[in-house]
Design a protein around this motif. Structure first.
Motif, short mmCIF file in Angstrom:
data_model
loop_
_atom_site.label_atom_id
_atom_site.label_comp_id
_atom_site.label_asym_id
_atom_site.label_seq_id
_atom_site.Cartn_x
_atom_site.Cartn_y
_atom_site.Cartn_z
N GLY A 243 0.79 -1.22 0.00
CA GLY A 243 0.00 0.00 0.00
C GLY A 243 0.82 1.27 0.00
N SER A 244 2.15 1.15 -0.01
CA SER A 244 3.00 2.34 -0.04
C SER A 244 3.01 2.96 -1.43
N VAL A 245 3.01 4.29 -1.47
CA VAL A 245 3.02 5.00 -2.75
C VAL A 245 4.41 4.88 -3.37
N VAL A 246 4.45 4.37 -4.59
CA VAL A 246 5.71 4.21 -5.33
C VAL A 246 5.86 5.30 -6.38
N ILE A 247 4.77 5.61 -7.06
CA ILE A 247 4.74 6.71 -8.03
C ILE A 247 3.61 7.64 -7.61
N SER A 248 3.94 8.87 -7.31
CA SER A 248 2.95 9.80 -6.76
C SER A 248 1.83 10.07 -7.75
N PRO A 249 0.62 10.33 -7.26
CA PRO A 249 -0.52 10.63 -8.14
C PRO A 249 -0.25 11.90 -8.95
N GLN A 250 -0.19 11.74 -10.27
CA GLN A 250 0.14 12.86 -11.15
C GLN A 250 -0.43 12.71 -12.55
N TYR A 251 -1.13 11.59 -12.81
CA TYR A 251 -1.57 11.30 -14.16
C TYR A 251 -3.09 11.42 -14.28
N ILE A 252 -3.54 11.95 -15.40
CA ILE A 252 -4.98 12.03 -15.67
C ILE A 252 -5.55 10.63 -15.85
N SER A 253 -4.78 9.76 -16.51
CA SER A 253 -5.17 8.37 -16.73
C SER A 253 -3.94 7.49 -16.56
N ALA A 254 -4.18 6.24 -16.17
CA ALA A 254 -3.07 5.28 -16.03
C ALA A 254 -3.62 3.87 -16.18
N GLY A 255 -2.74 2.95 -16.55
CA GLY A 255 -3.15 1.56 -16.74
C GLY A 255 -2.19 0.60 -16.07
N GLY B 123 7.42 -3.91 -17.69
CA GLY B 123 8.11 -2.78 -17.09
C GLY B 123 7.58 -1.41 -17.48
N LEU B 124 6.51 -1.36 -18.28
CA LEU B 124 5.94 -0.09 -18.72
C LEU B 124 4.44 -0.08 -18.48
N ALA B 125 3.88 1.12 -18.26
CA ALA B 125 2.44 1.25 -18.04
C ALA B 125 1.89 2.41 -18.86
N PRO B 126 0.70 2.26 -19.43
CA PRO B 126 0.06 3.39 -20.14
C PRO B 126 -0.22 4.53 -19.17
N ALA B 127 -0.05 5.75 -19.63
CA ALA B 127 -0.34 6.91 -18.78
C ALA B 127 -0.53 8.15 -19.63
N ARG B 128 -1.22 9.11 -19.02
CA ARG B 128 -1.45 10.42 -19.66
C ARG B 128 -1.38 11.46 -18.55
N ASN C 220 -0.58 15.39 -18.83
CA ASN C 220 -1.22 16.69 -19.10
C ASN C 220 -1.52 16.83 -20.59
N SER C 221 -1.89 15.75 -21.20
CA SER C 221 -2.08 15.74 -22.64
C SER C 221 -3.34 14.97 -22.98
N ASN C 222 -3.82 15.16 -24.20
CA ASN C 222 -4.94 14.37 -24.70
C ASN C 222 -4.47 13.06 -25.29
N GLN C 223 -3.16 12.84 -25.30
CA GLN C 223 -2.61 11.64 -25.88
C GLN C 223 -1.87 10.82 -24.82
N PHE C 224 -1.69 9.53 -25.14
CA PHE C 224 -1.11 8.59 -24.19
C PHE C 224 0.32 8.24 -24.55
N GLY C 225 1.09 7.93 -23.49
CA GLY C 225 2.42 7.36 -23.65
C GLY C 225 2.58 6.23 -22.66
N PHE C 226 3.83 5.84 -22.38
CA PHE C 226 4.11 4.77 -21.42
C PHE C 226 5.19 5.22 -20.45
N ILE C 227 4.94 4.99 -19.16
CA ILE C 227 5.90 5.34 -18.13
C ILE C 227 6.64 4.11 -17.65
N ASP C 228 7.85 4.33 -17.08
CA ASP C 228 8.59 3.24 -16.47
C ASP C 228 8.26 3.18 -14.97
N ARG C 229 8.94 2.32 -14.24
CA ARG C 229 8.61 2.11 -12.83
C ARG C 229 9.05 3.28 -11.94
#
Length: 397
Positions: free
Chosen positions: A278-290, A295-300, A302-311
């Motif tokens: 339950g510990s926060v690893v990546i702080s809440p900062q994304y409009i959307s996330a998957g 090793g990668l996750a979908p995220a958005r 401050n944009s209308n488009q998506f990319g992928f973040i690392d851990r």
């Protein structure tokens, strides 16, 4: 309701095995003659030409292995990976291998991917389990069935769900109104009287804990993964472990299941990621996330488009896609100008965006869908591509 098992006669198995070998022989002959076309064209040519190759039965018959007699479903390895894929040909389903060769003839009303060495199929309007040889291993008066996971499968008889093993025997008698597949030794079910949702263990016993939420809600994704299950009560999400204990308090307005030992959760209007404790690893900062995958996750952010973040929460692939889905087998679906394709871990497209729908890669192939309009009616055609983006089976229906 009793289950019954059967295996096809040895003669039929021999003929089927010979037919597969003759099909391969025809494929080789067609290639040698430079008769190019789709797999469907080649397959139809093969069917018309089999009469000319009947003499090959004498050659191949002595080398064809006959499957041992199966009693009670046989000895199936839970970890077996069957690289066969369902295809639709002229309205009937069969299976190809990962090279696009027809292995199980298209005679089925429905066919689904193999799981735990068996596939859910429908033949003569009855649901059955089929092995890689095309033999029906488990049959019965099933109203519905689910794929095997962890050596167990849910089946519905007389309006009640229970669980069978690979011998076709009930290991948990039908007594649930709804059921889900086992994962990590746990399954999410609904009581027969509709009064509650609950998790059960492999003996069918309810999982209970002193701090488990009292009234679980049914949610779309309730399977265990990474030893945790997403649960909801009073519109708030949290996580339990396999003993039923709440390990992450129910405090999130939205959350996703664990994957790669991280889970996406929403805090206020932003998404972040937590670990299994339950510990926060990546702080809440994304409009959307998957979900994380490879090793990668979908995220958005401050944009209308998506990319992928690392851990670490940094964008490894910049925000540039209309829509994305998680990575599996080092490939991720992305939407570009209304069409789908896949990218690799570096963000490179493996082929142009040209598909109307895609499924995730499994066992090296991904199913793709093309919409075709015939006489003002839109139909779906299904094909398969490999991880290089090349067709191994051109779309057919």
């Amino acid at each position: 309701m009793s289950l019954f098992m059967r295996q096809k006669a040895s003669l039929m198995e021999s003929r089927e095995c010979d037919l597969v070998k003759i099909t391969h022989a025809m494929d080789t002959w067609i290639n040698q003659e430079n008769m190019f076309g789709t797999q469907l064209d080649k397959y139809r040519i093969m069917k018309r030409s089999l009469i000319y190759l009947s003499a090959l039965f004498l050659v191949f018959a002595s080398s064809c292995d006959i499957v041992d007699n199966i009693t009670g479903g046989g000895d199936n390895n839970d970890d077996v990976v069957v690289k066969l894929y369902p295809v639709l040909v002229d309205g009937e389903w069969g299976y190809i291998n990962n090279q696009g060769a027809m292995v199980i003839e298209p005679t089925l009303q429905n066919a689904y991917p193999f799981s735990d060495g068996l596939a859910v199929v429908r033949e003569s309007w009855g649901w059955k389990y089929m092995d890689k040889n095309g033999d029906f291993i488990i049959e019965g008066d099933f109203q519905d069935i689910q794929p095997f996971y962890d050596g167990k499968a849910a089946v519905r008889v007389n309006g009640r769900w229970g669980y069978i093993n690979k011998k076709g025997n009930f290991i948990i008698n039908p007594r649930f109104r709804e059921s889900n597949p086992f994962s990590d030794g746990r399954a999410f079910v609904r009581s027969l009287d509709y009064s509650e949702y609950l998790y059960i263990n492999e003996d069918g016993d309810k999982i209970e804990s002193v701090n488990m939420p009292e009234d679980l809600d049914n949610i779309d994704e309730n399977e265990f993964s990474n030893g945790r299950a997403l649960v909801r009560d009073d519109e708030l999400f949290g996580y339990i472990d396999r003993s039923g204990s709440t390990v992450v308090d129910l405090k999130y307005s939205e959350a996703l299941p664990f994957s790669d030992n991280l889970a996406a959760v929403r805090v206020s209007d932003r998404w972040g990621f937590i670990d299994a404790g339950g510990s926060v690893v990546i702080s809440p900062q994304y409009i959307s996330a998957g979900r994380f995958g490879n090793g990668l996750a979908p995220a958005r952010r401050n944009s209308n488009q998506f990319g992928f973040i690392d851990r670490s929460g940094n964008f490894a692939i910049t925000e540039q896609f209309e829509e994305v889905r998680p990575f599996t087998e080092e490939r991720a679906p992305i939407l570009e100008n209304g069409k789908w394709t896949f990218i690799d871990l570096s963000g490179n497209k493996i082929t142009e965006a040209k598909f109307d729908e895609v499924d995730a890669f499994y066992n090296g192939l991904a199913r793709v869908v093309i919409y075709v309009t015939v006489d003002e009616e839109v139909t779906e055609q299904y094909g398969y591509i490999n991880k290089s983006g090349d067709y191994v089976w051109f779309p057919t229906n």
